[in-house]
Design a protein around this motif. Sequence first.
Motif, PDB file in Angstrom:
ATOM      1  N   ALA A   1       0.817  -1.208   0.000  1.00 52.46           N
ATOM      2  CA  ALA A   1       0.000   0.000   0.000  1.00 52.46           C
ATOM      3  C   ALA A   1       0.855   1.265   0.000  1.00 52.46           C
ATOM      4  N   HIS A   2       0.501   2.194  -0.890  1.00 53.68           N
ATOM      5  CA  HIS A   2       1.115   3.522  -0.925  1.00 53.68           C
ATOM      6  C   HIS A   2       0.410   4.376   0.134  1.00 53.68           C
ATOM      7  N   GLN A   3       1.162   4.846   1.123  1.00 53.62           N
ATOM      8  CA  GLN A   3       0.572   5.558   2.258  1.00 53.62           C
ATOM      9  C   GLN A   3      -0.100   6.869   1.857  1.00 53.62           C
ATOM     10  N   ARG A   4       0.316   7.478   0.754  1.00 52.82           N
ATOM     11  CA  ARG A   4      -0.189   8.807   0.391  1.00 52.82           C
ATOM     12  C   ARG A   4      -1.358   8.760  -0.584  1.00 52.82           C
ATOM     13  N   LYS A   5      -1.802   7.575  -0.953  1.00 52.16           N
ATOM     14  CA  LYS A   5      -2.908   7.445  -1.901  1.00 52.16           C
ATOM     15  C   LYS A   5      -4.209   7.177  -1.154  1.00 52.16           C
ATOM     16  N   THR A   6      -5.304   7.674  -1.725  1.00 47.76           N
ATOM     17  CA  THR A   6      -6.599   7.524  -1.063  1.00 47.76           C
ATOM     18  C   THR A   6      -7.659   6.987  -2.032  1.00 47.76           C
ATOM     19  N   LEU A   7      -8.590   6.265  -1.471  1.00 49.02           N
ATOM     20  CA  LEU A   7      -9.743   5.767  -2.217  1.00 49.02           C
ATOM     21  C   LEU A   7     -10.799   5.340  -1.205  1.00 49.02           C
ATOM     22  N   GLY A   8     -12.050   5.738  -1.420  1.00 47.19           N
ATOM     23  CA  GLY A   8     -13.126   5.325  -0.536  1.00 47.19           C
ATOM     24  C   GLY A   8     -12.835   5.664   0.914  1.00 47.19           C
ATOM     25  N   GLY A   9     -12.980   4.689   1.784  1.00 47.20           N
ATOM     26  CA  GLY A   9     -12.740   4.884   3.209  1.00 47.20           C
ATOM     27  C   GLY A   9     -11.299   4.751   3.631  1.00 47.20           C
ATOM     28  N   GLY A  10     -10.373   4.640   2.671  1.00 48.03           N
ATOM     29  CA  GLY A  10      -8.953   4.575   3.008  1.00 48.03           C
ATOM     30  C   GLY A  10      -8.476   3.185   3.372  1.00 48.03           C
ATOM     31  N   LEU A  11      -7.239   3.122   3.894  1.00 48.07           N
ATOM     32  CA  LEU A  11      -6.613   1.840   4.190  1.00 48.07           C
ATOM     33  C   LEU A  11      -7.318   1.079   5.304  1.00 48.07           C
ATOM     34  N   ASP A  12      -7.916   1.802   6.256  1.00 45.68           N
ATOM     35  CA  ASP A  12      -8.677   1.097   7.305  1.00 45.68           C
ATOM     36  C   ASP A  12      -9.857   0.338   6.703  1.00 45.68           C
ATOM     37  N   GLU A  13     -10.517   0.976   5.730  1.00 49.41           N
ATOM     38  CA  GLU A  13     -11.644   0.307   5.066  1.00 49.41           C
ATOM     39  C   GLU A  13     -11.155  -0.851   4.209  1.00 49.41           C
ATOM     40  N   LEU A  14      -9.995  -0.705   3.584  1.00 50.46           N
ATOM     41  CA  LEU A  14      -9.434  -1.811   2.807  1.00 50.46           C
ATOM     42  C   LEU A  14      -9.192  -3.017   3.705  1.00 50.46           C
ATOM     43  N   ARG A  15      -8.620  -2.786   4.876  1.00 47.25           N
ATOM     44  CA  ARG A  15      -8.355  -3.895   5.803  1.00 47.25           C
ATOM     45  C   ARG A  15      -9.660  -4.582   6.222  1.00 47.25           C
ATOM     46  N   ARG A  16     -10.701  -3.775   6.467  1.00 41.02           N
ATOM     47  CA  ARG A  16     -11.981  -4.346   6.878  1.00 41.02           C
ATOM     48  C   ARG A  16     -12.584  -5.198   5.766  1.00 41.02           C
ATOM     49  N   LEU A  17     -12.543  -4.678   4.520  1.00 41.17           N
ATOM     50  CA  LEU A  17     -13.116  -5.415   3.394  1.00 41.17           C
ATOM     51  C   LEU A  17     -12.373  -6.724   3.143  1.00 41.17           C
ATOM     52  N   ILE A  18     -11.060  -6.698   3.325  1.00 35.36           N
ATOM     53  CA  ILE A  18     -10.279  -7.928   3.144  1.00 35.36           C
ATOM     54  C   ILE A  18     -10.617  -8.931   4.239  1.00 35.36           C
ATOM     55  N   SER A  19     -10.738  -8.447   5.479  1.00 33.01           N
ATOM     56  CA  SER A  19     -11.067  -9.361   6.579  1.00 33.01           C
ATOM     57  C   SER A  19     -12.451  -9.982   6.402  1.00 33.01           C
ATOM     58  N   ASP A  20     -13.363  -9.235   5.746  1.00 33.75           N
ATOM     59  CA  ASP A  20     -14.699  -9.766   5.478  1.00 33.75           C
ATOM     60  C   ASP A  20     -14.663 -10.963   4.520  1.00 33.75           C
ATOM     61  N   GLU A  21     -13.566 -11.091   3.774  1.00 32.80           N
ATOM     62  CA  GLU A  21     -13.439 -12.226   2.849  1.00 32.80           C
ATOM     63  C   GLU A  21     -13.013 -13.503   3.560  1.00 32.80           C
ATOM     64  N   GLY A  22     -12.752 -13.402   4.866  1.00 28.81           N
ATOM     65  CA  GLY A  22     -12.439 -14.600   5.646  1.00 28.81           C
ATOM     66  C   GLY A  22     -11.042 -15.150   5.446  1.00 28.81           C
ATOM     67  N   VAL A  23     -10.060 -14.290   5.214  1.00 25.72           N
ATOM     68  CA  VAL A  23      -8.684 -14.756   5.004  1.00 25.72           C
ATOM     69  C   VAL A  23      -8.110 -15.285   6.319  1.00 25.72           C
ATOM     70  N   ASP A  24      -7.184 -16.223   6.206  1.00 24.08           N
ATOM     71  CA  ASP A  24      -6.534 -16.797   7.399  1.00 24.08           C
ATOM     72  C   ASP A  24      -5.320 -15.980   7.824  1.00 24.08           C
ATOM     73  N   GLU A  25      -4.554 -15.489   6.840  1.00 24.11           N
ATOM     74  CA  GLU A  25      -3.342 -14.718   7.140  1.00 24.11           C
ATOM     75  C   GLU A  25      -3.318 -13.467   6.270  1.00 24.11           C
ATOM     76  N   LEU A  26      -3.002 -12.324   6.884  1.00 19.55           N
ATOM     77  CA  LEU A  26      -2.912 -11.062   6.157  1.00 19.55           C
ATOM     78  C   LEU A  26      -1.566 -10.413   6.469  1.00 19.55           C
ATOM     79  N   PHE A  27      -0.775 -10.179   5.437  1.00 20.09           N
ATOM     80  CA  PHE A  27       0.530  -9.545   5.577  1.00 20.09           C
ATOM     81  C   PHE A  27       0.436  -8.136   4.991  1.00 20.09           C
ATOM     82  N   TRP A  28       0.853  -7.147   5.747  1.00 28.14           N
ATOM     83  CA  TRP A  28       0.581  -5.750   5.405  1.00 28.14           C
ATOM     84  C   TRP A  28       1.897  -4.980   5.279  1.00 28.14           C
ATOM     85  N   TYR A  29       2.106  -4.337   4.114  1.00 25.11           N
ATOM     86  CA  TYR A  29       3.322  -3.563   3.879  1.00 25.11           C
ATOM     87  C   TYR A  29       2.950  -2.202   3.299  1.00 25.11           C
ATOM     88  N   GLU A  30       3.347  -1.127   3.971  1.00 20.90           N
ATOM     89  CA  GLU A  30       3.083   0.219   3.487  1.00 20.90           C
ATOM     90  C   GLU A  30       4.389   0.895   3.077  1.00 20.90           C
TER      91      GLU A  30
END
Length: 303
Positions: free
Chosen positions: A11-40
């Motif tokens: 993720a590029h820290q300075r880019k925005t879309l919709g509800g931002g990176l917090d919303e991206l994390r929520r939408l990904i978690s809604d997909e039921g993933v087992d492991e999430l690796f996050w790099y900004e």
Amino acid sequence: MRTPRKVAVIAHQRKTLGGGLDELRRLISDEGVDELFWYEVPKSKKAPKQVRKAVRKAPDLLVVWGGDGLVQRTLDTLAATGDGAKIPVGIIPAGTANLLATNLGVPADLPGAVQNAFHGERHKLDLGVFNGEHFAVMAGIGFDGAMIQDADGKLKDRMGKLSYVWTGLRHLDGPTPQAKIKVDGTDWFNEEASCVLVGNVSRITGGINAFDDAKPDDGWLDVGVATARNAAEWARTMGRMAVGRSDDSPFVHMTRARRIDVKLREPLTYELDGGSRTAVKKIRVEVAPGAVKVCVPRQRSES
């Protein structure tokens, strides 16, 4: 297709879309993933190191949040490590132009883009290789490279797409050095050129089709040379591109090739997928067929 269970995000820290990176994390978690690796990353050129870290986690899906620059750096790294055809990339178009996402039909809204990343078709795409560096959209040298170089950074952050218009106007009377071009080993062009473009897709900024017949999965690259020397000739060229075919313009020469070699009389700056690079005099561009796997809407593969 099974739902990805192990997901990595670049993720590029300075880019925005919709509800931002917090919303991206929520939408990904809604997909039921087992492991999430996050790099900004604070800028696109910092991405390759993080991509290599992500690859070592062997994810089922790599989600890229940013513009064409971050996507280009990511795909270049994946292709260079040999993982491009193994790990599918889901693009979240949070940049300025988002040309690759637009050409592929990736939804422009955050929920739609995430849905596409998880449930879209995994489609192999070609990449171009410009002096050893991969690109997905297009490479440009001359007018195009100078325009991108001036627009890059704070001006693009402040003005968005208008930055390209502003800087483009400043370079309408730019240099037109002698360019010797070979396509697939055969002499093709030897005149003054204001811009040399090599495209993997058709549409550029503003929705204009620079390469009307280009497809990112046909094993070919499209080549265009502009010879316009002033504002009036550029206006005629851009007008023809907007309402007809690019190759109808008297100031445009176009062809298709798998390898392009260019020699310039003087060094000029160039750009790859909207990111500026240093000036060069010699160029080799080759196609890398099926080099990466990108998530695209399902109707694309079924049409």
